[in-house]
Design an enzyme around this catalytic site. Structure first.
Site, PDB file in Angstrom:
ATOM      1  N   THR A 174       0.820  -1.218   0.000  1.00  0.00           N
ATOM      2  CA  THR A 174       0.000   0.000   0.000  1.00  0.00           C
ATOM      3  C   THR A 174       0.851   1.264   0.000  1.00  0.00           C
ATOM      4  O   THR A 174       1.996   1.253   0.468  1.00  0.00           O
ATOM      5  CB  THR A 174      -0.901  -0.010   1.256  1.00  0.00           C
ATOM      6  OG1 THR A 174      -1.551   1.242   1.377  1.00  0.00           O
ATOM      7  CG2 THR A 174      -0.091  -0.232   2.541  1.00  0.00           C
ATOM      8  N   ASP A 175       0.255   2.346  -0.461  1.00  0.00           N
ATOM      9  CA  ASP A 175       0.948   3.644  -0.400  1.00  0.00           C
ATOM     10  C   ASP A 175       1.026   4.184   1.026  1.00  0.00           C
ATOM     11  O   ASP A 175       1.790   5.104   1.315  1.00  0.00           O
ATOM     12  CB  ASP A 175       0.267   4.680  -1.316  1.00  0.00           C
ATOM     13  CG  ASP A 175      -1.200   4.957  -0.977  1.00  0.00           C
ATOM     14  OD1 ASP A 175      -1.746   4.310  -0.059  1.00  0.00           O
ATOM     15  OD2 ASP A 175      -1.801   5.827  -1.642  1.00  0.00           O
ATOM     16  N   GLU A 176       0.219   3.610   1.945  1.00  0.00           N
ATOM     17  CA  GLU A 176       0.173   4.152   3.314  1.00  0.00           C
ATOM     18  C   GLU A 176       1.491   3.972   4.053  1.00  0.00           C
ATOM     19  O   GLU A 176       1.709   4.625   5.076  1.00  0.00           O
ATOM     20  CB  GLU A 176      -0.968   3.498   4.108  1.00  0.00           C
ATOM     21  CG  GLU A 176      -2.309   3.738   3.482  1.00  0.00           C
ATOM     22  CD  GLU A 176      -3.488   3.585   4.431  1.00  0.00           C
ATOM     23  OE1 GLU A 176      -3.281   3.459   5.641  1.00  0.00           O
ATOM     24  OE2 GLU A 176      -4.617   3.593   3.936  1.00  0.00           O
ATOM     25  N   TYR A 186      -2.096  -0.483  10.978  1.00  0.00           N
ATOM     26  CA  TYR A 186      -2.198  -1.160   9.669  1.00  0.00           C
ATOM     27  C   TYR A 186      -0.982  -0.856   8.799  1.00  0.00           C
ATOM     28  O   TYR A 186      -0.304  -1.773   8.313  1.00  0.00           O
ATOM     29  CB  TYR A 186      -3.484  -0.732   8.944  1.00  0.00           C
ATOM     30  CG  TYR A 186      -3.459  -1.048   7.456  1.00  0.00           C
ATOM     31  CD1 TYR A 186      -3.495  -2.352   7.008  1.00  0.00           C
ATOM     32  CD2 TYR A 186      -3.371  -0.027   6.498  1.00  0.00           C
ATOM     33  CE1 TYR A 186      -3.449  -2.652   5.650  1.00  0.00           C
ATOM     34  CE2 TYR A 186      -3.330  -0.305   5.143  1.00  0.00           C
ATOM     35  CZ  TYR A 186      -3.363  -1.622   4.724  1.00  0.00           C
ATOM     36  OH  TYR A 186      -3.315  -1.916   3.376  1.00  0.00           O
ATOM     37  N   LYS A 193       2.054  -3.312   7.392  1.00  0.00           N
ATOM     38  CA  LYS A 193       2.367  -3.502   5.965  1.00  0.00           C
ATOM     39  C   LYS A 193       3.817  -3.104   5.685  1.00  0.00           C
ATOM     40  O   LYS A 193       4.508  -3.746   4.897  1.00  0.00           O
ATOM     41  CB  LYS A 193       1.417  -2.671   5.089  1.00  0.00           C
ATOM     42  CG  LYS A 193      -0.025  -3.137   5.078  1.00  0.00           C
ATOM     43  CD  LYS A 193      -0.237  -4.520   4.485  1.00  0.00           C
ATOM     44  CE  LYS A 193      -0.001  -4.586   2.991  1.00  0.00           C
ATOM     45  NZ  LYS A 193      -0.382  -5.922   2.432  1.00  0.00           N
TER      46      LYS A 193
HETATM   47  P1  NAD Z   1      -9.624  -7.417   2.083  1.00  0.00           P
HETATM   48  O1  NAD Z   1      -9.621  -7.135   3.534  1.00  0.00           O
HETATM   49  O2  NAD Z   1     -10.846  -7.151   1.283  1.00  0.00           O
HETATM   50  O3  NAD Z   1      -9.260  -8.966   1.822  1.00  0.00           O
HETATM   51  C1  NAD Z   1      -8.247  -9.626   2.528  1.00  0.00           C
HETATM   52  C2  NAD Z   1      -8.398 -11.119   2.264  1.00  0.00           C
HETATM   53  O4  NAD Z   1      -7.323 -11.789   2.964  1.00  0.00           O
HETATM   54  C3  NAD Z   1      -9.705 -11.708   2.795  1.00  0.00           C
HETATM   55  O5  NAD Z   1     -10.262 -12.561   1.828  1.00  0.00           O
HETATM   56  C4  NAD Z   1      -9.279 -12.479   4.028  1.00  0.00           C
HETATM   57  O6  NAD Z   1     -10.108 -13.608   4.309  1.00  0.00           O
HETATM   58  C5  NAD Z   1      -7.874 -12.906   3.641  1.00  0.00           C
HETATM   59  N1  NAD Z   1      -7.030 -13.176   4.814  1.00  0.00           N
HETATM   60  C6  NAD Z   1      -6.891 -12.401   5.927  1.00  0.00           C
HETATM   61  N2  NAD Z   1      -6.039 -12.988   6.788  1.00  0.00           N
HETATM   62  C7  NAD Z   1      -5.625 -14.140   6.205  1.00  0.00           C
HETATM   63  C8  NAD Z   1      -4.721 -15.172   6.595  1.00  0.00           C
HETATM   64  N3  NAD Z   1      -4.081 -15.123   7.774  1.00  0.00           N
HETATM   65  N4  NAD Z   1      -4.509 -16.204   5.751  1.00  0.00           N
HETATM   66  C9  NAD Z   1      -5.156 -16.254   4.550  1.00  0.00           C
HETATM   67  N5  NAD Z   1      -6.024 -15.319   4.147  1.00  0.00           N
HETATM   68  C10 NAD Z   1      -6.256 -14.275   4.959  1.00  0.00           C
HETATM   69  O7  NAD Z   1      -8.376  -6.637   1.510  1.00  0.00           O
HETATM   70  P2  NAD Z   1      -8.199  -5.894   0.101  1.00  0.00           P
HETATM   71  O8  NAD Z   1      -8.733  -4.524   0.206  1.00  0.00           O
HETATM   72  O9  NAD Z   1      -8.663  -6.790  -0.979  1.00  0.00           O
HETATM   73  O10 NAD Z   1      -6.601  -5.775   0.062  1.00  0.00           O
HETATM   74  C11 NAD Z   1      -5.810  -6.834  -0.467  1.00  0.00           C
HETATM   75  C12 NAD Z   1      -4.347  -6.454  -0.338  1.00  0.00           C
HETATM   76  O11 NAD Z   1      -4.099  -5.249  -1.040  1.00  0.00           O
HETATM   77  C13 NAD Z   1      -3.911  -6.201   1.102  1.00  0.00           C
HETATM   78  O12 NAD Z   1      -2.618  -6.725   1.269  1.00  0.00           O
HETATM   79  C14 NAD Z   1      -3.901  -4.689   1.231  1.00  0.00           C
HETATM   80  O13 NAD Z   1      -2.965  -4.266   2.184  1.00  0.00           O
HETATM   81  C15 NAD Z   1      -3.513  -4.289  -0.173  1.00  0.00           C
HETATM   82  N6  NAD Z   1      -4.002  -2.974  -0.628  1.00  0.00           N
HETATM   83  C16 NAD Z   1      -5.327  -2.654  -0.523  1.00  0.00           C
HETATM   84  C17 NAD Z   1      -5.771  -1.426  -1.026  1.00  0.00           C
HETATM   85  C18 NAD Z   1      -7.223  -1.031  -0.961  1.00  0.00           C
HETATM   86  O14 NAD Z   1      -7.546   0.116  -1.316  1.00  0.00           O
HETATM   87  N7  NAD Z   1      -8.140  -1.906  -0.562  1.00  0.00           N
HETATM   88  C19 NAD Z   1      -4.862  -0.549  -1.624  1.00  0.00           C
HETATM   89  C20 NAD Z   1      -3.506  -0.895  -1.679  1.00  0.00           C
HETATM   90  C21 NAD Z   1      -3.099  -2.135  -1.208  1.00  0.00           C
HETATM   91  O1  DAU Z   2      -4.166   3.952   0.454  1.00  0.00           O
HETATM   92  C1  DAU Z   2      -4.390   2.570   0.325  1.00  0.00           C
HETATM   93  C2  DAU Z   2      -5.225   2.101   1.478  1.00  0.00           C
HETATM   94  O2  DAU Z   2      -6.541   2.580   1.252  1.00  0.00           O
HETATM   95  C3  DAU Z   2      -5.236   0.581   1.642  1.00  0.00           C
HETATM   96  O3  DAU Z   2      -3.938   0.153   1.955  1.00  0.00           O
HETATM   97  C4  DAU Z   2      -6.203   0.166   2.751  1.00  0.00           C
HETATM   98  O4  DAU Z   2      -6.260  -1.256   2.814  1.00  0.00           O
HETATM   99  C5  DAU Z   2      -7.569   0.718   2.409  1.00  0.00           C
HETATM  100  O5  DAU Z   2      -8.479   0.405   3.451  1.00  0.00           O
HETATM  101  C6  DAU Z   2      -7.506   2.232   2.213  1.00  0.00           C
HETATM  102  O6  DAU Z   2      -7.235   2.924   3.473  1.00  0.00           O
HETATM  103  P1  DAU Z   2      -8.003   4.269   3.855  1.00  0.00           P
HETATM  104  O7  DAU Z   2      -7.944   4.449   5.312  1.00  0.00           O
HETATM  105  O8  DAU Z   2      -7.551   5.405   2.998  1.00  0.00           O
HETATM  106  O9  DAU Z   2      -9.481   3.836   3.338  1.00  0.00           O
HETATM  107  P2  DAU Z   2     -10.934   4.042   3.968  1.00  0.00           P
HETATM  108  O10 DAU Z   2     -11.896   3.668   2.897  1.00  0.00           O
HETATM  109  O11 DAU Z   2     -11.075   3.389   5.297  1.00  0.00           O
HETATM  110  O12 DAU Z   2     -11.011   5.608   4.183  1.00  0.00           O
HETATM  111  C7  DAU Z   2     -10.830   6.507   3.089  1.00  0.00           C
HETATM  112  C8  DAU Z   2     -10.907   7.917   3.653  1.00  0.00           C
HETATM  113  O13 DAU Z   2     -12.257   8.165   4.077  1.00  0.00           O
HETATM  114  C9  DAU Z   2     -10.043   8.133   4.871  1.00  0.00           C
HETATM  115  O14 DAU Z   2      -9.501   9.455   4.828  1.00  0.00           O
HETATM  116  C10 DAU Z   2     -11.019   7.999   6.044  1.00  0.00           C
HETATM  117  C11 DAU Z   2     -12.324   8.513   5.465  1.00  0.00           C
HETATM  118  N1  DAU Z   2     -13.553   7.895   6.021  1.00  0.00           N
HETATM  119  C12 DAU Z   2     -13.651   6.544   6.054  1.00  0.00           C
HETATM  120  C13 DAU Z   2     -14.761   5.940   6.577  1.00  0.00           C
HETATM  121  C14 DAU Z   2     -14.872   4.427   6.630  1.00  0.00           C
HETATM  122  C15 DAU Z   2     -14.595   8.706   6.469  1.00  0.00           C
HETATM  123  O15 DAU Z   2     -14.512   9.958   6.417  1.00  0.00           O
HETATM  124  N2  DAU Z   2     -15.708   8.091   6.971  1.00  0.00           N
HETATM  125  C16 DAU Z   2     -15.830   6.742   7.074  1.00  0.00           C
HETATM  126  O16 DAU Z   2     -16.868   6.251   7.592  1.00  0.00           O
END
Ligand code: NAD
Ligand code: DAU
Length: 358
Positions: A132-134, A158, A162
């Site tokens: 992630t970019d975080e 989180y 990562k």
């Molecule tokens: P998600 O939470 O939707 O899915 C995570 C999946 O991993 C689930 O299916 C869960 O059951 C599985 N999992 C969790 N713990 C496990 C374990 N111990 N063993 C096997 N499986 C397990 O997450 P996502 O949003 O699809 O993100 C996927 C990946 O991409 C993550 O590594 C996250 O850090 C990264 N990422 C997410 C975003 C985003 O915006 N969602 C952006 C950048 C990177």
């Molecule tokens: O940047 C990549 C990341 O983006 C991934 O690595 C994470 O897995 C993914 O969850 C996401 O993180 P964020 O914290 O940016 O996503 P989230 O959707 O939780 O929140 C997006 C923005 O919206 C953040 O600034 C918090 C705000 N927010 C979120 C929720 C759930 C609100 O204002 N209200 C809300 O109820």
């Protein structure tokens, strides 16, 4: 074939569906099915022999080793993680267990497997870690976007977990020569996004007539990328990325949270207007901010474009329309995951947040 971890989650399931459609190459999909994993995401391939689903934990090195020995994958694409920042603030433990220890266990199993391969298979093998970019921390309004050389400064449990995983992956390449690839991507959105994250939460709350909770002043900026574009980028990196390299992936699409919610409300007003014809914007409510809330993320995605020719195909306008339409057409999918656990989470995260005026 390839081994995917976390392929029943949001991005992982989009990746598996896209992978089979684009390449046809078989996939072993290892997923623990936590609250975020959902086999309903993979319904369309439940009878597809190219998809082999295994319920299991990446922390279980013996199970991963057995899968590698039996299936002999040419690559591992590692999505499995705890992924929600707010949950990491309430309960950080599982983030360390899965994201740090789990990635370590997976790397150990991968190293042992890779070391035992013949020369050609060893050269061809890849371990792609999805991050992630975080990990780069938070930007000021005028700072340059994150590049691959930006120092790590994770701010939440989180992102720290990562970052720990990223460092382990880097070390396994540097020390053992494991052919790793790391991608650091911005905020994804699209189908099968669990409605705890901003965009799907706002869409589902809007339909349900609930309030749309904006943390703080709503001026935090994220770079949004349609999940299908992320999947394409991962395939490009897997095909032609340089072992040991990291690639930033982003949408060139920075938006303040409040602007995102306004866009969503306006689109819902157009596609599924309220019975009273008032705008969904009237449901917006400002609530107490997220502790340690990162102000701005922005991605410099020039390296992946220059080296691998990847850039996003969707604009925010086209991607968000597809997404809203998907949620409109898949309300049963949403109802199916609104289980006891989900309701408990909403109560835990939102009931303690007092409403604040804009
Ligand atoms: P998600 O939470 O939707 O899915 C995570 C999946 O991993 C689930 O299916 C869960 O059951 C599985 N999992 C969790 N713990 C496990 C374990 N111990 N063993 C096997 N499986 C397990 O997450 P996502 O949003 O699809 O993100 C996927 C990946 O991409 C993550 O590594 C996250 O850090 C990264 N990422 C997410 C975003 C985003 O915006 N969602 C952006 C950048 C990177
Ligand atoms: O940047 C990549 C990341 O983006 C991934 O690595 C994470 O897995 C993914 O969850 C996401 O993180 P964020 O914290 O940016 O996503 P989230 O959707 O939780 O929140 C997006 C923005 O919206 C953040 O600034 C918090 C705000 N927010 C979120 C929720 C759930 C609100 O204002 N209200 C809300 O109820």
């Amino acid at each position: 074939m390839i081994l995917v971890t976390g392929g029943a989650g949001f991005i992982g399931s989009n990746f598996v569906l896209d992978w089979l459609a684009q390449t046809g190459e078989p996939v072993v999909n290892l997923d623990k099915l936590t609250y975020a994993g959902n086999l309903g995401n993979l319904k369309s391939i439940r009878n597809d022999e190219r998809h082999h689903f295994v319920k299991g934990d990446i922390c279980d090195t013996a199970q991963v080793t057995a899968l590698l020995t039996i299936h002999q994958p040419r690559a591992i694409v590692h999505f499995a993680a705890e992924s929600h920042v707010d949950r990491s603030i309430h309960s950080p433990g599982s983030f360390i267990t899965t994201n740090v220890n789990g990635t370590f266990s997976l790397l150990e199993a991968a190293r042992a497997y890779w070391s035992g391969l013949g020369a050609a298979s060893r050269d061809a093998f890849r371990f792609l870690h999805v991050s992630t970019d975080e990990v780069y921390g938070s930007l000021g309004a005028d700072d340059a976007p994150f590049s691959e050389n930006t120092p790590y400064a994770p701010n939440s449990p989180y992102s720290a977990s990562k970052a720990g995983a990223d460092h382990l992956v880097r070390a396994y390449h540097h020390t053992y020569g494991l052919p790793t690839l790391t991608t650091n991507c911005s905020n994804n959105y699209g189908p099968y996004h669990f409605p705890e994250k901003l965009i799907p939460l706002m869409i589902t709350n809007a339909f349900a007539g609930k309030s749309l909770p904006i943390y703080g002043d709503g001026q935090q900026v994220r770079d949004w990328l349609y999940v299908g574009d992320h999947c394409t980028a991962i395939r490009r990196v897997l095909d032609d990325g340089r072992p040991g390299a990291t690639y930033n992936i982003g949408g060139w699409n920075e938006k303040a949270n409040l602007d995102v919610v306004h866009i969503l409300c306006d689109m819902l007003d157009e596609l599924a207007s309220r019975e009273d014809n008032k705008s969904y914007r009237t449901q917006i409510a400002y609530v107490t901010d997220r502790p340690g809330h990162d102000r701005r993320y922005a991605i410099d995605a020039r390296k992946i474009e220059r080296e691998l020719g990847w850039k996003p195909a969707e604009t925010f306008g086209s991607g968000i329309r597809k997404t809203v339409q998907w949620y409109l057409e898949n309300q049963q999918w949403v109802r199916d995951i609104q289980s006891g656990d989900y309701l408990k989470w909403l109560d835990q995260n939102y009931s303690g947040r007092e409403r604040v005026s804009a």
